[in-house]
Design a protein around this motif. Structure first.
Motif, PDB file in Angstrom:
ATOM      1  N   THR A 125     -75.894  -0.994  92.478  1.00 36.95           N
ATOM      2  CA  THR A 125     -74.754  -1.835  92.141  1.00 36.95           C
ATOM      3  C   THR A 125     -75.031  -2.727  90.934  1.00 36.95           C
ATOM      4  N   ARG A 126     -73.969  -3.067  90.205  1.00 35.58           N
ATOM      5  CA  ARG A 126     -74.065  -3.975  89.073  1.00 35.58           C
ATOM      6  C   ARG A 126     -73.457  -5.339  89.402  1.00 35.58           C
ATOM      7  N   PHE A 127     -73.376  -5.628  90.682  1.00 37.18           N
ATOM      8  CA  PHE A 127     -72.813  -6.888  91.138  1.00 37.18           C
ATOM      9  C   PHE A 127     -73.863  -7.623  91.975  1.00 37.18           C
ATOM     10  N   PRO A 128     -73.719  -8.935  92.119  1.00 34.21           N
ATOM     11  CA  PRO A 128     -74.615  -9.654  93.037  1.00 34.21           C
ATOM     12  C   PRO A 128     -74.578  -9.011  94.420  1.00 34.21           C
ATOM     13  N   LEU A 129     -75.732  -8.888  95.046  1.00 36.49           N
ATOM     14  CA  LEU A 129     -75.834  -8.107  96.286  1.00 36.49           C
ATOM     15  C   LEU A 129     -76.673  -8.841  97.323  1.00 36.49           C
ATOM     16  N   VAL A 130     -76.175  -8.868  98.545  1.00 43.23           N
ATOM     17  CA  VAL A 130     -76.931  -9.327  99.702  1.00 43.23           C
ATOM     18  C   VAL A 130     -76.929  -8.187 100.704  1.00 43.23           C
ATOM     19  N   THR A 131     -78.105  -7.748 101.125  1.00 41.94           N
ATOM     20  CA  THR A 131     -78.144  -6.585 102.008  1.00 41.94           C
ATOM     21  C   THR A 131     -79.399  -6.605 102.863  1.00 41.94           C
ATOM     22  N   ILE A 132     -79.337  -5.886 103.967  1.00 42.38           N
ATOM     23  CA  ILE A 132     -80.533  -5.624 104.765  1.00 42.38           C
ATOM     24  C   ILE A 132     -81.438  -4.696 103.956  1.00 42.38           C
ATOM     25  N   ASP A 133     -82.732  -4.879 104.066  1.00 44.61           N
ATOM     26  CA  ASP A 133     -83.690  -3.999 103.400  1.00 44.61           C
ATOM     27  C   ASP A 133     -83.675  -2.651 104.124  1.00 44.61           C
ATOM     28  N   GLU A 134     -82.826  -1.738 103.632  1.00 48.59           N
ATOM     29  CA  GLU A 134     -82.609  -0.472 104.328  1.00 48.59           C
ATOM     30  C   GLU A 134     -83.850   0.431 104.309  1.00 48.59           C
ATOM     31  N   PHE A 135     -84.656   0.349 103.262  1.00 48.23           N
ATOM     32  CA  PHE A 135     -85.890   1.134 103.253  1.00 48.23           C
ATOM     33  C   PHE A 135     -86.815   0.661 104.370  1.00 48.23           C
ATOM     34  N   GLU A 136     -86.858  -0.649 104.594  1.00 49.60           N
ATOM     35  CA  GLU A 136     -87.687  -1.193 105.668  1.00 49.60           C
ATOM     36  C   GLU A 136     -87.136  -0.794 107.036  1.00 49.60           C
ATOM     37  N   VAL A 137     -85.809  -0.652 107.143  1.00 47.25           N
ATOM     38  CA  VAL A 137     -85.209  -0.158 108.392  1.00 47.25           C
ATOM     39  C   VAL A 137     -85.800   1.201 108.750  1.00 47.25           C
ATOM     40  N   GLY A 138     -85.801   2.125 107.769  1.00 39.69           N
ATOM     41  CA  GLY A 138     -86.348   3.452 108.011  1.00 39.69           C
ATOM     42  C   GLY A 138     -87.842   3.417 108.287  1.00 39.69           C
ATOM     43  N   ARG A 139     -88.566   2.561 107.559  1.00 43.61           N
ATOM     44  CA  ARG A 139     -90.022   2.504 107.741  1.00 43.61           C
ATOM     45  C   ARG A 139     -90.384   1.985 109.127  1.00 43.61           C
ATOM     46  N   LEU A 140     -89.673   0.956 109.602  1.00 44.93           N
ATOM     47  CA  LEU A 140     -89.963   0.409 110.930  1.00 44.93           C
ATOM     48  C   LEU A 140     -89.739   1.459 112.022  1.00 44.93           C
ATOM     49  N   ALA A 141     -88.644   2.216 111.906  1.00 45.56           N
ATOM     50  CA  ALA A 141     -88.349   3.243 112.908  1.00 45.56           C
ATOM     51  C   ALA A 141     -89.410   4.350 112.869  1.00 45.56           C
ATOM     52  N   ALA A 142     -89.740   4.809 111.664  1.00 49.26           N
ATOM     53  CA  ALA A 142     -90.735   5.878 111.536  1.00 49.26           C
ATOM     54  C   ALA A 142     -92.101   5.415 112.027  1.00 49.26           C
ATOM     55  N   GLN A 143     -92.491   4.206 111.665  1.00 46.92           N
ATOM     56  CA  GLN A 143     -93.795   3.680 112.066  1.00 46.92           C
ATOM     57  C   GLN A 143     -93.879   3.510 113.579  1.00 46.92           C
ATOM     58  N   HIS A 144     -92.789   3.045 114.192  1.00 47.07           N
ATOM     59  CA  HIS A 144     -92.797   2.861 115.648  1.00 47.07           C
ATOM     60  C   HIS A 144     -93.002   4.194 116.362  1.00 47.07           C
ATOM     61  N   LEU A 145     -92.244   5.210 115.977  1.00 51.30           N
ATOM     62  CA  LEU A 145     -92.380   6.508 116.642  1.00 51.30           C
ATOM     63  C   LEU A 145     -93.773   7.090 116.416  1.00 51.30           C
ATOM     64  N   TRP A 146     -94.283   6.965 115.212  1.00 51.26           N
ATOM     65  CA  TRP A 146     -95.635   7.489 114.922  1.00 51.26           C
ATOM     66  C   TRP A 146     -96.685   6.748 115.751  1.00 51.26           C
ATOM     67  N   SER A 147     -96.558   5.433 115.848  1.00 54.45           N
ATOM     68  CA  SER A 147     -97.542   4.641 116.593  1.00 54.45           C
ATOM     69  C   SER A 147     -97.508   4.944 118.080  1.00 54.45           C
ATOM     70  N   GLN A 148     -96.369   5.473 118.571  1.00 61.95           N
ATOM     71  CA  GLN A 148     -96.248   5.848 119.979  1.00 61.95           C
ATOM     72  C   GLN A 148     -96.689   7.285 120.236  1.00 61.95           C
ATOM     73  N   GLY A 149     -97.262   7.924 119.229  1.00 64.75           N
ATOM     74  CA  GLY A 149     -97.816   9.269 119.397  1.00 64.75           C
ATOM     75  C   GLY A 149     -96.846  10.404 119.164  1.00 64.75           C
ATOM     76  N   HIS A 150     -95.651  10.115 118.691  1.00 64.54           N
ATOM     77  CA  HIS A 150     -94.649  11.171 118.492  1.00 64.54           C
ATOM     78  C   HIS A 150     -94.916  11.927 117.187  1.00 64.54           C
ATOM     79  N   ARG A 151     -95.024  13.248 117.323  1.00 68.81           N
ATOM     80  CA  ARG A 151     -95.250  14.090 116.157  1.00 68.81           C
ATOM     81  C   ARG A 151     -94.124  15.094 115.962  1.00 68.81           C
ATOM     82  N   ARG A 152     -93.431  15.448 117.042  1.00 66.99           N
ATOM     83  CA  ARG A 152     -92.246  16.302 116.937  1.00 66.99           C
ATOM     84  C   ARG A 152     -91.018  15.389 117.031  1.00 66.99           C
TER      85      ARG A 152
END
Length: 379
Positions: free
Chosen positions: A186-213
């Motif tokens: 965007t070329r406008f002032p922006l306030v947003t959730i860090d969406e990349f961190e959203v994905g990283r937290l979810a992926a890291q949680h599943l990996w840390s719980q032993g999920h591979r499939r």
């Protein structure tokens, strides 16, 4: 002097500040019945400017607490309501803010609006709210209404690029515009959730719980604009997963609407042999994840014993599900406060809006909320 009287089609009264009672008829009201600032000032023996500063919550107003309370009490008792058009003529401001969101189908934007309104109210601003339900034509009409209205600022969530011309026209009218949502270019002032961190937290949680499939479920085939939200969230999960797992394959399943899509996904998962079945499913939204919980249960697959499920947003229903949902919380209170602070800085500066060469971006960090729908597995 004769009093000119005009017909009153409907009037409203309130009981216990809860339910409005509408009185419809051919009653009459006097055009002279409107209470003015001058009447309030004379009744209290104070100046009109003092009443005006208190009612407009003007910055730097030096009025004692007792005088302020007397003025506010008199305004309530005498039924005074400020005229937005008069305010605009006198101060150049209406103290009206417009907020446009994509959907009211869950409590995400309802929560955001409540927190945003709570932040604005003490500063004397009134917030007007609109929703497009992911319909682009409806969104354009709503934005055009903001353009023709008398707003001091407008906050818009996830608007498509096709409507950027409208946003620029709003700015050209001197109205401040701030965007909110997954809009990294965007070329406008922006306030947003860090969406990349959203994905990283979810992926890291599943990996840390032993999920591979792991399977990622996204409603990208939705006929409305919500499909773009699912697309971006899938991409933001895929990148961190590839990095964390060092290229371990991620099964991806895309659907249309949440309910029938979850049924299709559950049917597909249940058809797989146990050693091929995903041990965890990450979903683009909590609504999709909650539908998945029900669909898996209908297929005799237990969550989390057979399959773990993680959502995104942390809507109220996530904590109230039969199996409370592990999710990534997007803190609406902090998002609303950040949006208000960005707007307030611009409004307090007293300058009309202008396009910015390097508009600011504020990223609000998400939070991992671990409940009962995910568990550790041993592969």
């Amino acid at each position: 002097m004769a009093t000119r009287r005009t017909p009153c089609i409907a009037s409203y009264s309130w009981y216990n500040d809860e339910q409005p009672v509408v009185h419809v008829g051919t009653g009459w009201r006097s055009d002279l019945a409107r209470t003015t600032i001058g009447q309030i000032a004379r009744s209290l023996n104070v100046s009109k400017s003092t009443v005006s500063r208190v009612m407009n919550n003007a910055p730097g107003t030096r009025v004692s607490d007792s005088t302020r309370q007397r003025i506010m009490a008199a305004c309530r008792e005498q039924g005074y309501r400020p005229s937005f058009s008069a305010q605009a003529l006198a101060t150049g401001r209406t103290r009206l803010l417009g907020v446009h969101v994509q959907s009211l189908n869950d409590d995400y934007y309802g929560d955001f609006f409540r927190h945003f309104d709570d932040a604005c109210y003490p500063h004397g601003y009134t917030v007007l709210f609109s929703s497009s339900q992911y319909d682009r034509d409806r969104e354009r009409r709503n934005l055009e209404a903001f353009l023709s209205g008398q707003m001091d600022a407008v906050l818009v969530t996830r608007t498509p690029k096709q409507h950027e011309d409208l946003l620029r026209r709003i700015i050209q009218r001197g109205v401040h515009v701030i965007l909110m949502g997954e809009m990294p270019t965007t070329r406008f002032p922006l306030v947003t959730i860090d969406e990349f961190e959203v994905g990283r937290l979810a992926a890291q949680h599943l990996w840390s719980q032993g999920h591979r499939r792991v399977m990622y479920l996204a409603a990208e085939k939705a006929s409305d604009q919500s499909g773009q939200i699912h697309f971006h969230r899938r991409e933001n999960f895929l990148g961190p997963w590839e990095q964390i797992s060092r290229g371990l394959p991620l099964r991806q399943f895309t659907v249309g609407d949440g309910l029938s899509g979850a049924l299709d996904a559950a049917e597909f998962v249940s058809s797989l042999a146990a050693d091929q079945r995903p041990t965890a499913i990450a979903c683009g939204t909590d609504r999709l994840a909650l539908s998945m919980l029900s669909a898996l249960r209908a297929r005799k697959l237990a969550v989390p014993d057979d399959i773990s499920v993680i959502g995104c947003d942390d809507i109220t229903a996530a904590a109230e599900a039969a199996v409370p949902l592990t999710t990534i919380r997007q803190p609406r209170d902090r998002l609303a406060q950040a949006a208000w602070q960005m707007l307030k800085e611009r409004l307090d500066a007293g300058e009309p809006a202008a396009e910015e060469v390097d508009p600011p971006q504020v990223l609000v960090p998400p939070e991992l909320i671990v409940r009962k729908s995910t568990k550790r597995v041993t592969n």
